[in-house]
Design an enzyme around this catalytic site. Sequence first.
Site, mmCIF file in Angstrom:
data_model
loop_
_atom_site.group_PDB
_atom_site.id
_atom_site.type_symbol
_atom_site.label_atom_id
_atom_site.label_comp_id
_atom_site.label_asym_id
_atom_site.label_seq_id
_atom_site.Cartn_x
_atom_site.Cartn_y
_atom_site.Cartn_z
ATOM 1 N N ASP A 1 72.308 23.668 7.482
ATOM 2 C CA ASP A 1 71.433 22.521 7.578
ATOM 3 C C ASP A 1 71.262 22.056 8.884
ATOM 4 O O ASP A 1 72.253 21.770 9.740
ATOM 5 C CB ASP A 1 71.835 21.538 6.505
ATOM 6 C CG ASP A 1 70.600 20.269 6.391
ATOM 7 O OD1 ASP A 1 69.413 20.724 6.303
ATOM 8 O OD2 ASP A 1 71.185 19.256 6.093
ATOM 9 N N HIS B 1 65.221 10.490 7.509
ATOM 10 C CA HIS B 1 66.823 10.586 6.710
ATOM 11 C C HIS B 1 67.148 9.316 6.760
ATOM 12 O O HIS B 1 67.090 8.540 7.137
ATOM 13 C CB HIS B 1 67.433 11.569 7.942
ATOM 14 C CG HIS B 1 67.228 12.962 7.984
ATOM 15 N ND1 HIS B 1 67.305 13.409 9.398
ATOM 16 C CD2 HIS B 1 67.078 13.851 7.379
ATOM 17 C CE1 HIS B 1 66.965 14.734 9.159
ATOM 18 N NE2 HIS B 1 67.016 15.170 7.791
ATOM 19 N N GLY B 2 68.189 9.347 5.474
ATOM 20 C CA GLY B 2 68.841 8.191 5.099
ATOM 21 C C GLY B 2 67.968 7.353 4.023
ATOM 22 O O GLY B 2 66.746 7.664 3.606
ATOM 23 N N HIS C 1 62.526 17.047 4.076
ATOM 24 C CA HIS C 1 63.880 16.712 4.508
ATOM 25 C C HIS C 1 63.750 15.065 3.906
ATOM 26 O O HIS C 1 62.685 14.674 3.933
ATOM 27 C CB HIS C 1 63.997 17.057 5.812
ATOM 28 C CG HIS C 1 64.438 18.192 6.190
ATOM 29 N ND1 HIS C 1 66.064 18.307 6.516
ATOM 30 C CD2 HIS C 1 63.911 19.555 5.896
ATOM 31 C CE1 HIS C 1 66.179 19.779 6.709
ATOM 32 N NE2 HIS C 1 64.896 20.396 6.457
ATOM 33 N N GLY C 2 65.071 14.455 4.107
ATOM 34 C CA GLY C 2 65.248 12.986 3.859
ATOM 35 C C GLY C 2 64.702 12.698 2.587
ATOM 36 O O GLY C 2 64.087 11.703 2.274
ATOM 37 N N SER D 1 66.260 11.563 0.212
ATOM 38 C CA SER D 1 66.739 10.101 -0.586
ATOM 39 C C SER D 1 66.038 9.129 -0.289
ATOM 40 O O SER D 1 65.200 8.893 0.950
ATOM 41 C CB SER D 1 68.339 10.049 0.098
ATOM 42 O OG SER D 1 69.199 10.902 -0.054
ATOM 43 N N ASN E 1 65.548 18.471 0.457
ATOM 44 C CA ASN E 1 66.890 18.199 0.842
ATOM 45 C C ASN E 1 67.089 16.689 0.658
ATOM 46 O O ASN E 1 66.658 15.677 1.003
ATOM 47 C CB ASN E 1 66.803 18.212 2.378
ATOM 48 C CG ASN E 1 66.694 19.660 2.794
ATOM 49 O OD1 ASN E 1 66.050 20.397 2.389
ATOM 50 N ND2 ASN E 1 67.461 19.778 3.984
HETATM 51 O O1 G3H Z 1 68.959 17.749 5.850
HETATM 52 C C1 G3H Z 1 69.395 16.924 5.138
HETATM 53 C C2 G3H Z 1 68.343 16.186 4.268
HETATM 54 O O2 G3H Z 1 67.261 15.940 4.958
HETATM 55 C C3 G3H Z 1 68.792 14.863 3.611
HETATM 56 O O3 G3H Z 1 67.916 13.443 3.909
HETATM 57 O O4 G3H Z 1 70.162 12.118 3.710
HETATM 58 O O5 G3H Z 1 67.668 11.229 3.470
HETATM 59 O O6 G3H Z 1 68.618 12.752 1.657
HETATM 60 P P1 G3H Z 1 68.703 12.116 3.320
HETATM 61 ZN ZN ZN Z 2 67.564 17.047 7.163
#
Ligand code: G3H
Ligand code: ZN
Length: 294
Positions: free
Chosen positions: A79, A185-186, A216-217, A219, A238
Amino acid sequence: MDPKEILKKAQDEKYAIGSFNFSTAEILKAIVAAAKETNSPAIVSTSQKEADFVGIREAAALVEAWRQATKLPLILNLDHGKDQEEIRKAIAAGYNAIHFDGSSFDYKENVRQTNKVVKYIREVEKTFDCSILVEGELGYLRGSSAINDHVLEIKPEDLTSPEQALDFVEKTGIDSLAVVIGNAHGIFTKSEEKLDLERLSQIKEAVGDRVFLVLHGGSGIPENDVRKAIESGIVKVNVNTELRIAYKESIEKELKDKPKETTPYKILSPALDAVKKVVKEKMEVLGCGGKSIN
Ligand code: G3H
Ligand code: ZN
């Protein structure tokens, strides 16, 4: 097990596969347990630093052991790979998916570097008669997998441009494309991430089915937005931060409730259950339950 076929099936049937990060054996075990209980295919991922912690060969050996034990289609993904050397090491260890993150470069350089990775991987595929997914990234994805107050300011120029997306896919030859459409992210405790679903539809319209679109991101994005994003063509989502929080909060609670406990598996078992619960909830939203093709 061909990772491209797994994503192709998801693209055709309009569900998404979760990519879940791990950096310890028990987090991986929790992800696999969730996949097993829901009969889902899963992508298990390590960033460069997560791989350094668990050990890149050890990560690959653990995943292979779980494939044998569960017969699940488990894709092992690097990743946000940022340098060619790390990518070489991951492939040598047995990773069958590579995300090359060239988003810190200007467009021309991102195309050049991503294409270099694709060419290298196609050579490996030919030489060893194997299949490796290559993901590129276009746009500037802010944040890291941690807890923040407010959503970081996402500027219009950060977002993936639909016209550029098609050009990027054609020039690089990638299998998957990570897009920036309001995601970050986060997780954000005082404001909410909002996806620009209109832009996602324009990107999908431009690239069609020739590439797997990646969010991505994962969460902290409202469930409904994730479901709509999948309807509009997202095939891989992700998730990392929510797993990290579940893990940390569970360990914190165990240590607080049982200050005399010293047995690692007793301290960590509830953390495994907490991570598994989050992964199962995500899998429900992604619609990948029952889609294991083994
Ligand atoms: O590559 C990893 C992800 O994009 C994780 O994103 O921490 O917001 O779930 P996240
Ligand atoms: Zn990511």
